[in-house]
Design a protein around this motif. Structure first.
Motif, PDB file in Angstrom:
ATOM      1  N   ALA A   1       0.831  -1.201   0.000  1.00  0.00           N
ATOM      2  CA  ALA A   1       0.000   0.000   0.000  1.00  0.00           C
ATOM      3  C   ALA A   1       0.867   1.254   0.000  1.00  0.00           C
ATOM      4  O   ALA A   1       1.870   1.327   0.701  1.00  0.00           O
ATOM      5  CB  ALA A   1      -0.901   0.002   1.232  1.00  0.00           C
ATOM      6  N   VAL A   2       0.468   2.210  -0.806  1.00  0.00           N
ATOM      7  CA  VAL A   2       1.006   3.554  -0.716  1.00  0.00           C
ATOM      8  C   VAL A   2       0.007   4.286   0.165  1.00  0.00           C
ATOM      9  O   VAL A   2      -1.127   4.537  -0.259  1.00  0.00           O
ATOM     10  CB  VAL A   2       1.135   4.210  -2.113  1.00  0.00           C
ATOM     11  CG1 VAL A   2       1.560   5.658  -1.983  1.00  0.00           C
ATOM     12  CG2 VAL A   2       2.098   3.421  -2.985  1.00  0.00           C
ATOM     13  N   LEU A   3       0.403   4.567   1.402  1.00  0.00           N
ATOM     14  CA  LEU A   3      -0.562   5.086   2.371  1.00  0.00           C
ATOM     15  C   LEU A   3      -1.086   6.463   2.011  1.00  0.00           C
ATOM     16  O   LEU A   3      -2.215   6.784   2.314  1.00  0.00           O
ATOM     17  CB  LEU A   3       0.044   5.093   3.768  1.00  0.00           C
ATOM     18  CG  LEU A   3       0.343   3.716   4.346  1.00  0.00           C
ATOM     19  CD1 LEU A   3       0.917   3.845   5.748  1.00  0.00           C
ATOM     20  CD2 LEU A   3      -0.904   2.842   4.368  1.00  0.00           C
ATOM     21  N   TRP A   4      -0.270   7.225   1.401  1.00  0.00           N
ATOM     22  CA  TRP A   4      -0.760   8.520   0.953  1.00  0.00           C
ATOM     23  C   TRP A   4       0.048   8.920  -0.267  1.00  0.00           C
ATOM     24  O   TRP A   4       1.244   8.705  -0.342  1.00  0.00           O
ATOM     25  CB  TRP A   4      -0.667   9.586   2.042  1.00  0.00           C
ATOM     26  CG  TRP A   4       0.727   9.907   2.476  1.00  0.00           C
ATOM     27  CD1 TRP A   4       1.552  10.871   1.954  1.00  0.00           C
ATOM     28  CD2 TRP A   4       1.481   9.272   3.519  1.00  0.00           C
ATOM     29  NE1 TRP A   4       2.754  10.859   2.592  1.00  0.00           N
ATOM     30  CE2 TRP A   4       2.741   9.900   3.561  1.00  0.00           C
ATOM     31  CE3 TRP A   4       1.207   8.243   4.412  1.00  0.00           C
ATOM     32  CZ2 TRP A   4       3.723   9.514   4.460  1.00  0.00           C
ATOM     33  CZ3 TRP A   4       2.192   7.869   5.306  1.00  0.00           C
ATOM     34  CH2 TRP A   4       3.424   8.510   5.326  1.00  0.00           C
ATOM     35  N   SER A   5      -0.647   9.452  -1.225  1.00  0.00           N
ATOM     36  CA  SER A   5      -0.001   9.980  -2.419  1.00  0.00           C
ATOM     37  C   SER A   5      -0.120  11.494  -2.345  1.00  0.00           C
ATOM     38  O   SER A   5      -1.220  12.024  -2.200  1.00  0.00           O
ATOM     39  CB  SER A   5      -0.700   9.460  -3.672  1.00  0.00           C
ATOM     40  OG  SER A   5      -0.159  10.099  -4.799  1.00  0.00           O
ATOM     41  N   LEU A   6       0.996  12.141  -2.395  1.00  0.00           N
ATOM     42  CA  LEU A   6       0.976  13.600  -2.314  1.00  0.00           C
ATOM     43  C   LEU A   6       1.376  14.234  -3.642  1.00  0.00           C
ATOM     44  O   LEU A   6       1.848  15.355  -3.687  1.00  0.00           O
ATOM     45  CB  LEU A   6       1.900  14.073  -1.187  1.00  0.00           C
ATOM     46  CG  LEU A   6       1.459  13.663   0.216  1.00  0.00           C
ATOM     47  CD1 LEU A   6       2.476  14.120   1.255  1.00  0.00           C
ATOM     48  CD2 LEU A   6       0.087  14.230   0.549  1.00  0.00           C
ATOM     49  N   ASP A   7       1.170  13.489  -4.735  1.00  0.00           N
ATOM     50  CA  ASP A   7       1.456  14.046  -6.055  1.00  0.00           C
ATOM     51  C   ASP A   7       0.580  15.266  -6.325  1.00  0.00           C
ATOM     52  O   ASP A   7       1.027  16.225  -6.932  1.00  0.00           O
ATOM     53  CB  ASP A   7       1.214  12.998  -7.142  1.00  0.00           C
ATOM     54  CG  ASP A   7       2.176  11.834  -7.043  1.00  0.00           C
ATOM     55  OD1 ASP A   7       3.288  12.015  -6.499  1.00  0.00           O
ATOM     56  OD2 ASP A   7       1.817  10.730  -7.489  1.00  0.00           O
ATOM     57  N   ALA A   8      -0.656  15.189  -5.892  1.00  0.00           N
ATOM     58  CA  ALA A   8      -1.597  16.300  -6.049  1.00  0.00           C
ATOM     59  C   ALA A   8      -2.329  16.480  -4.716  1.00  0.00           C
ATOM     60  O   ALA A   8      -3.482  16.064  -4.574  1.00  0.00           O
ATOM     61  CB  ALA A   8      -2.576  16.018  -7.173  1.00  0.00           C
ATOM     62  N   PRO A   9      -1.657  17.081  -3.711  1.00  0.00           N
ATOM     63  CA  PRO A   9      -2.278  17.211  -2.393  1.00  0.00           C
ATOM     64  C   PRO A   9      -3.582  18.014  -2.446  1.00  0.00           C
ATOM     65  O   PRO A   9      -3.718  18.947  -3.227  1.00  0.00           O
ATOM     66  CB  PRO A   9      -1.235  17.946  -1.555  1.00  0.00           C
ATOM     67  CG  PRO A   9      -0.040  18.135  -2.408  1.00  0.00           C
ATOM     68  CD  PRO A   9      -0.362  17.707  -3.787  1.00  0.00           C
ATOM     69  N   VAL A  10      -4.518  17.618  -1.619  1.00  0.00           N
ATOM     70  CA  VAL A  10      -5.797  18.319  -1.537  1.00  0.00           C
ATOM     71  C   VAL A  10      -5.595  19.674  -0.874  1.00  0.00           C
ATOM     72  O   VAL A  10      -6.197  20.663  -1.269  1.00  0.00           O
ATOM     73  CB  VAL A  10      -6.817  17.466  -0.739  1.00  0.00           C
ATOM     74  CG1 VAL A  10      -8.110  18.222  -0.539  1.00  0.00           C
ATOM     75  CG2 VAL A  10      -7.073  16.152  -1.466  1.00  0.00           C
ATOM     76  N   LEU A  11      -4.734  19.710   0.132  1.00  0.00           N
ATOM     77  CA  LEU A  11      -4.443  20.957   0.831  1.00  0.00           C
ATOM     78  C   LEU A  11      -3.127  21.538   0.347  1.00  0.00           C
ATOM     79  O   LEU A  11      -2.190  20.803   0.027  1.00  0.00           O
ATOM     80  CB  LEU A  11      -4.364  20.710   2.336  1.00  0.00           C
ATOM     81  CG  LEU A  11      -5.612  20.108   2.984  1.00  0.00           C
ATOM     82  CD1 LEU A  11      -5.344  19.764   4.441  1.00  0.00           C
ATOM     83  CD2 LEU A  11      -6.784  21.072   2.867  1.00  0.00           C
ATOM     84  N   SER A  12      -3.039  22.828   0.333  1.00  0.00           N
ATOM     85  CA  SER A  12      -1.788  23.474  -0.069  1.00  0.00           C
ATOM     86  C   SER A  12      -0.826  23.512   1.124  1.00  0.00           C
ATOM     87  O   SER A  12      -1.221  23.317   2.269  1.00  0.00           O
ATOM     88  CB  SER A  12      -2.067  24.890  -0.577  1.00  0.00           C
ATOM     89  OG  SER A  12      -2.626  25.666   0.466  1.00  0.00           O
ATOM     90  N   GLY A  13       0.440  23.737   0.833  1.00  0.00           N
ATOM     91  CA  GLY A  13       1.431  23.920   1.886  1.00  0.00           C
ATOM     92  C   GLY A  13       2.042  22.643   2.436  1.00  0.00           C
ATOM     93  O   GLY A  13       2.656  22.665   3.501  1.00  0.00           O
ATOM     94  N   VAL A  14       1.894  21.516   1.732  1.00  0.00           N
ATOM     95  CA  VAL A  14       2.521  20.273   2.194  1.00  0.00           C
ATOM     96  C   VAL A  14       4.032  20.437   2.034  1.00  0.00           C
ATOM     97  O   VAL A  14       4.511  20.709   0.930  1.00  0.00           O
ATOM     98  CB  VAL A  14       2.021  19.057   1.395  1.00  0.00           C
ATOM     99  CG1 VAL A  14       2.764  17.796   1.821  1.00  0.00           C
ATOM    100  CG2 VAL A  14       0.527  18.892   1.557  1.00  0.00           C
TER     101      VAL A  14
END
Length: 124
Positions: free
Chosen positions: A74-87
């Motif tokens: 599992a890829v627990l989270w993909s941050l390629d296109a984060p929902v929130l800005s500022g990651v």
């Protein structure tokens, strides 16, 4: 009625199996270059083994090899296109380099050794 059924679930045995599976996986994996398998404090029980690779490319190679072997990391989270800005960039990088390897009670030590072999073969 639901509470009575819940009381019959062998949650302690499942927890012990998850802990044993995590240890079996990490033991079979050893300390190869290119990845780090996170450890937990004694007595704690992870829901999976969390592995961090030194590159996104290496993570992808291992992920593909596992899927080809009918294992589903599992890829627990993909941050390629984060929902929130500022990651933060460090968190985005971690997301591209990590996998969660299932070690739950459905499996045993032999399964964990097999998974570790697939990971190691994909690294070489």
């Amino acid at each position: 009625d639901t509470w009575m059924r819940l009381a019959t679930l062998p949650v302690n045995a499942w927890r012990d199996q998850r802990r044993a599976n995590d240890l079996s996986f990490r033991s079979a994996l050893g300390s190869p270059g290119g990845l780090t398998a996170l450890t937990t404090d004694a007595g704690l029980c992870p829901f999976s083994s969390f592995v961090i690779f030194d590159s996104a490319e290496r993570r992808e190679r291992v992920r593909r090899a596992m899927i080809e072997a009918r294992m589903y990391p599992a890829v627990l989270w993909s941050l390629d296109a984060p929902v929130l800005s500022g990651v933060p960039e460090a968190e985005r990088e971690l997301a591209t380099c990590s996998l969660s390897v299932q070690t739950d009670q459905r499996y045993g030590a032999e399964d964990m050794v097999r998974v570790a072999r697939v990971v190691l073969d994909a690294l070489s």
